[in-house]
Design a protein around this motif. Structure first.
Motif, PDB file in Angstrom:
ATOM      1  N   LEU A 150      30.780  30.049  -6.879  1.00  0.00           N
ATOM      2  CA  LEU A 150      31.491  28.827  -7.237  1.00  0.00           C
ATOM      3  C   LEU A 150      32.655  29.240  -8.130  1.00  0.00           C
ATOM      4  CD1 LEU A 150      28.353  26.683  -8.160  1.00  0.00           C
ATOM      5  CD2 LEU A 150      29.557  26.762  -5.963  1.00  0.00           C
ATOM      6  N   ASN A 151      33.860  28.784  -7.811  1.00  0.00           N
ATOM      7  CA  ASN A 151      35.059  29.197  -8.544  1.00  0.00           C
ATOM      8  C   ASN A 151      35.907  27.997  -8.938  1.00  0.00           C
ATOM      9  OD1 ASN A 151      34.876  32.141  -8.165  1.00  0.00           O
ATOM     10  ND2 ASN A 151      35.115  31.620  -6.013  1.00  0.00           N
ATOM     11  N   VAL A 152      36.498  28.093 -10.110  1.00  0.00           N
ATOM     12  CA  VAL A 152      37.494  27.122 -10.565  1.00  0.00           C
ATOM     13  C   VAL A 152      38.570  27.900 -11.316  1.00  0.00           C
ATOM     14  CG1 VAL A 152      37.957  25.181 -12.122  1.00  0.00           C
ATOM     15  CG2 VAL A 152      35.878  25.190 -10.737  1.00  0.00           C
ATOM     16  N   ALA A 153      39.817  27.655 -10.972  1.00  0.00           N
ATOM     17  CA  ALA A 153      40.946  28.288 -11.655  1.00  0.00           C
ATOM     18  C   ALA A 153      41.540  27.289 -12.646  1.00  0.00           C
ATOM     19  CB  ALA A 153      42.004  28.719 -10.652  1.00  0.00           C
ATOM     20  N   ILE A 154      41.768  27.763 -13.861  1.00  0.00           N
ATOM     21  CA  ILE A 154      42.373  26.933 -14.903  1.00  0.00           C
ATOM     22  C   ILE A 154      43.666  27.614 -15.315  1.00  0.00           C
ATOM     23  CG2 ILE A 154      42.069  25.926 -17.191  1.00  0.00           C
ATOM     24  CD1 ILE A 154      39.029  26.099 -16.701  1.00  0.00           C
ATOM     25  N   LYS A 155      44.762  27.014 -14.963  1.00  0.00           N
ATOM     26  CA  LYS A 155      46.068  27.613 -15.223  1.00  0.00           C
ATOM     27  C   LYS A 155      46.609  27.193 -16.593  1.00  0.00           C
ATOM     28  CE  LYS A 155      47.210  28.404 -10.492  1.00  0.00           C
ATOM     29  NZ  LYS A 155      46.678  29.702 -10.330  1.00  0.00           N
ATOM     30  N   GLY A 156      47.302  28.139 -17.239  1.00  0.00           N
ATOM     31  CA  GLY A 156      48.011  27.841 -18.474  1.00  0.00           C
ATOM     32  C   GLY A 156      47.167  27.757 -19.728  1.00  0.00           C
ATOM     33  N   LYS A 157      45.931  28.187 -19.686  1.00  0.00           N
ATOM     34  CA  LYS A 157      45.086  28.163 -20.874  1.00  0.00           C
ATOM     35  C   LYS A 157      44.583  29.572 -21.170  1.00  0.00           C
ATOM     36  CE  LYS A 157      43.466  23.406 -20.764  1.00  0.00           C
ATOM     37  NZ  LYS A 157      42.295  22.529 -20.844  1.00  0.00           N
ATOM     38  N   THR A 158      44.233  29.786 -22.446  1.00  0.00           N
ATOM     39  CA  THR A 158      43.714  31.090 -22.863  1.00  0.00           C
ATOM     40  C   THR A 158      42.192  31.122 -22.697  1.00  0.00           C
ATOM     41  OG1 THR A 158      43.333  30.455 -25.163  1.00  0.00           O
ATOM     42  CG2 THR A 158      45.554  31.289 -24.593  1.00  0.00           C
ATOM     43  N   LEU A 159      41.645  32.297 -22.812  1.00  0.00           N
ATOM     44  CA  LEU A 159      40.203  32.473 -22.716  1.00  0.00           C
ATOM     45  C   LEU A 159      39.481  31.685 -23.804  1.00  0.00           C
ATOM     46  CD1 LEU A 159      38.031  34.011 -21.082  1.00  0.00           C
ATOM     47  CD2 LEU A 159      38.234  35.846 -22.750  1.00  0.00           C
ATOM     48  N   ASP A 160      40.002  31.703 -25.018  1.00  0.00           N
ATOM     49  CA  ASP A 160      39.370  30.967 -26.118  1.00  0.00           C
ATOM     50  C   ASP A 160      39.420  29.454 -25.886  1.00  0.00           C
ATOM     51  OD1 ASP A 160      38.615  33.258 -27.493  1.00  0.00           O
ATOM     52  OD2 ASP A 160      40.469  33.324 -28.666  1.00  0.00           O
ATOM     53  N   GLN A 161      40.537  28.947 -25.381  1.00  0.00           N
ATOM     54  CA  GLN A 161      40.649  27.515 -25.099  1.00  0.00           C
ATOM     55  C   GLN A 161      39.653  27.082 -24.024  1.00  0.00           C
ATOM     56  OE1 GLN A 161      44.819  27.584 -24.061  1.00  0.00           O
ATOM     57  NE2 GLN A 161      45.416  26.558 -25.985  1.00  0.00           N
ATOM     58  N   VAL A 162      39.547  27.876 -22.977  1.00  0.00           N
ATOM     59  CA  VAL A 162      38.634  27.540 -21.888  1.00  0.00           C
ATOM     60  C   VAL A 162      37.183  27.674 -22.346  1.00  0.00           C
ATOM     61  CG1 VAL A 162      37.882  28.171 -19.560  1.00  0.00           C
ATOM     62  CG2 VAL A 162      40.322  28.102 -20.106  1.00  0.00           C
ATOM     63  N   THR A 163      36.901  28.671 -23.171  1.00  0.00           N
ATOM     64  CA  THR A 163      35.541  28.826 -23.702  1.00  0.00           C
ATOM     65  C   THR A 163      35.134  27.577 -24.463  1.00  0.00           C
ATOM     66  OG1 THR A 163      35.745  31.230 -23.826  1.00  0.00           O
ATOM     67  CG2 THR A 163      34.075  30.204 -25.224  1.00  0.00           C
ATOM     68  N   GLU A 164      36.008  27.080 -25.320  1.00  0.00           N
ATOM     69  CA  GLU A 164      35.713  25.863 -26.078  1.00  0.00           C
ATOM     70  C   GLU A 164      35.517  24.667 -25.149  1.00  0.00           C
ATOM     71  OE1 GLU A 164      37.832  22.989 -29.401  1.00  0.00           O
ATOM     72  OE2 GLU A 164      38.465  25.082 -29.270  1.00  0.00           O
ATOM     73  N   SER A 165      36.386  24.518 -24.158  1.00  0.00           N
ATOM     74  CA  SER A 165      36.256  23.414 -23.198  1.00  0.00           C
ATOM     75  C   SER A 165      34.962  23.528 -22.392  1.00  0.00           C
ATOM     76  CB  SER A 165      37.432  23.407 -22.218  1.00  0.00           C
ATOM     77  OG  SER A 165      38.628  23.162 -22.879  1.00  0.00           O
ATOM     78  N   LEU A 166      34.603  24.747 -22.026  1.00  0.00           N
ATOM     79  CA  LEU A 166      33.392  24.965 -21.239  1.00  0.00           C
ATOM     80  C   LEU A 166      32.140  24.626 -22.052  1.00  0.00           C
ATOM     81  CD1 LEU A 166      32.194  25.901 -18.556  1.00  0.00           C
ATOM     82  CD2 LEU A 166      32.247  28.243 -19.446  1.00  0.00           C
ATOM     83  N   ILE A 167      32.106  25.034 -23.295  1.00  0.00           N
ATOM     84  CA  ILE A 167      30.944  24.724 -24.149  1.00  0.00           C
ATOM     85  C   ILE A 167      30.820  23.214 -24.347  1.00  0.00           C
ATOM     86  CG2 ILE A 167      29.995  24.967 -26.487  1.00  0.00           C
ATOM     87  CD1 ILE A 167      31.163  27.869 -26.444  1.00  0.00           C
ATOM     88  N   ASN A 168      31.940  22.525 -24.524  1.00  0.00           N
ATOM     89  CA  ASN A 168      31.907  21.059 -24.646  1.00  0.00           C
ATOM     90  C   ASN A 168      31.398  20.416 -23.355  1.00  0.00           C
ATOM     91  OD1 ASN A 168      32.855  21.083 -27.286  1.00  0.00           O
ATOM     92  ND2 ASN A 168      34.994  20.906 -26.661  1.00  0.00           N
ATOM     93  N   ALA A 169      31.835  20.941 -22.202  1.00  0.00           N
ATOM     94  CA  ALA A 169      31.392  20.404 -20.906  1.00  0.00           C
ATOM     95  C   ALA A 169      29.900  20.667 -20.689  1.00  0.00           C
ATOM     96  CB  ALA A 169      32.211  21.026 -19.781  1.00  0.00           C
ATOM     97  N   ILE A 170      29.431  21.815 -21.106  1.00  0.00           N
ATOM     98  CA  ILE A 170      28.005  22.142 -21.000  1.00  0.00           C
ATOM     99  C   ILE A 170      27.193  21.118 -21.786  1.00  0.00           C
ATOM    100  CG2 ILE A 170      26.266  23.799 -21.812  1.00  0.00           C
ATOM    101  CD1 ILE A 170      28.379  26.014 -21.047  1.00  0.00           C
ATOM    102  N   ASN A 171      27.581  20.880 -23.014  1.00  0.00           N
ATOM    103  CA  ASN A 171      26.850  19.936 -23.869  1.00  0.00           C
ATOM    104  C   ASN A 171      26.909  18.513 -23.332  1.00  0.00           C
ATOM    105  OD1 ASN A 171      26.023  21.930 -25.684  1.00  0.00           O
ATOM    106  ND2 ASN A 171      27.915  21.767 -26.849  1.00  0.00           N
TER     107      ASN A 171
END
Length: 157
Positions: A33-54
């Protein structure tokens, strides 16, 4: 004796039918399963991913570099990260059905930073469960796949 032979024939025909269908279904499931997120950094996506998980009723477990504990900390890859998360109730039910579910539990998503942004990648649990040949487990894994996609898509917003 004749009834036993008929019963055995019926059971064998059902088993062969299921065995014939599962590989065909497995071809319909993508392995990743793949999703590409353009224009964001690894740290920004990590934070967004943890929020989405919760927000999707899962618990964040931990994050680590892809080569964590394999090399000195200063040498760890900075552009690849693994996020572990879990819904412990779902995990318990899946493991009760088939201990081989531990191949893909707890859940994990790999983040890979590229020039364009971040790629999210996860092994499709529905693809794995079809290969295990346990249809009851597969029902859980289809739901788990849907959860993965919802989490990854929410993180991409």
């Amino acid at each position: 004796m004749k009834k036993a032979a008929q019963y055995l024939t019926l059971v064998l025909s059902v088993l062969f039918s299921v065995a014939a269908v599962l590989p065909a279904l497995a071809e319909e499931e993508p392995p990743l399963l793949n999703v590409a997120i353009k224009g964001k950094t690894l740290d920004q996506v990590t934070e967004s991913l943890i929020n989405a998980i919760n927000s999707n009723n899962y618990s964040f477990v931990r994050q680590q570099a892809i080569d964590s504990r394999l090399v000195p900390t200063d040498w760890e890859a900075k552009s690849v990260r693994i996020i572990y998360f879990c819904n412990f109730d779902t995990m318990n039910r899946a493991l009760a059905l088939d201990t081989r579910a531990s191949e893909f539990l707890p859940c994990r998503i790999t983040l890979i930073e590229t020039r364009d942004g971040v790629e999210l990648m996860a092994v499709n649990p529905a693809w794995v469960s079809l290969r295990l040949g346990n249809y009851r487990l597969h029902e859980y894994c289809v739901k788990l796949k849907s959860d993965y996609q919802a989490i990854m898509n929410e993180a991409a917003l």
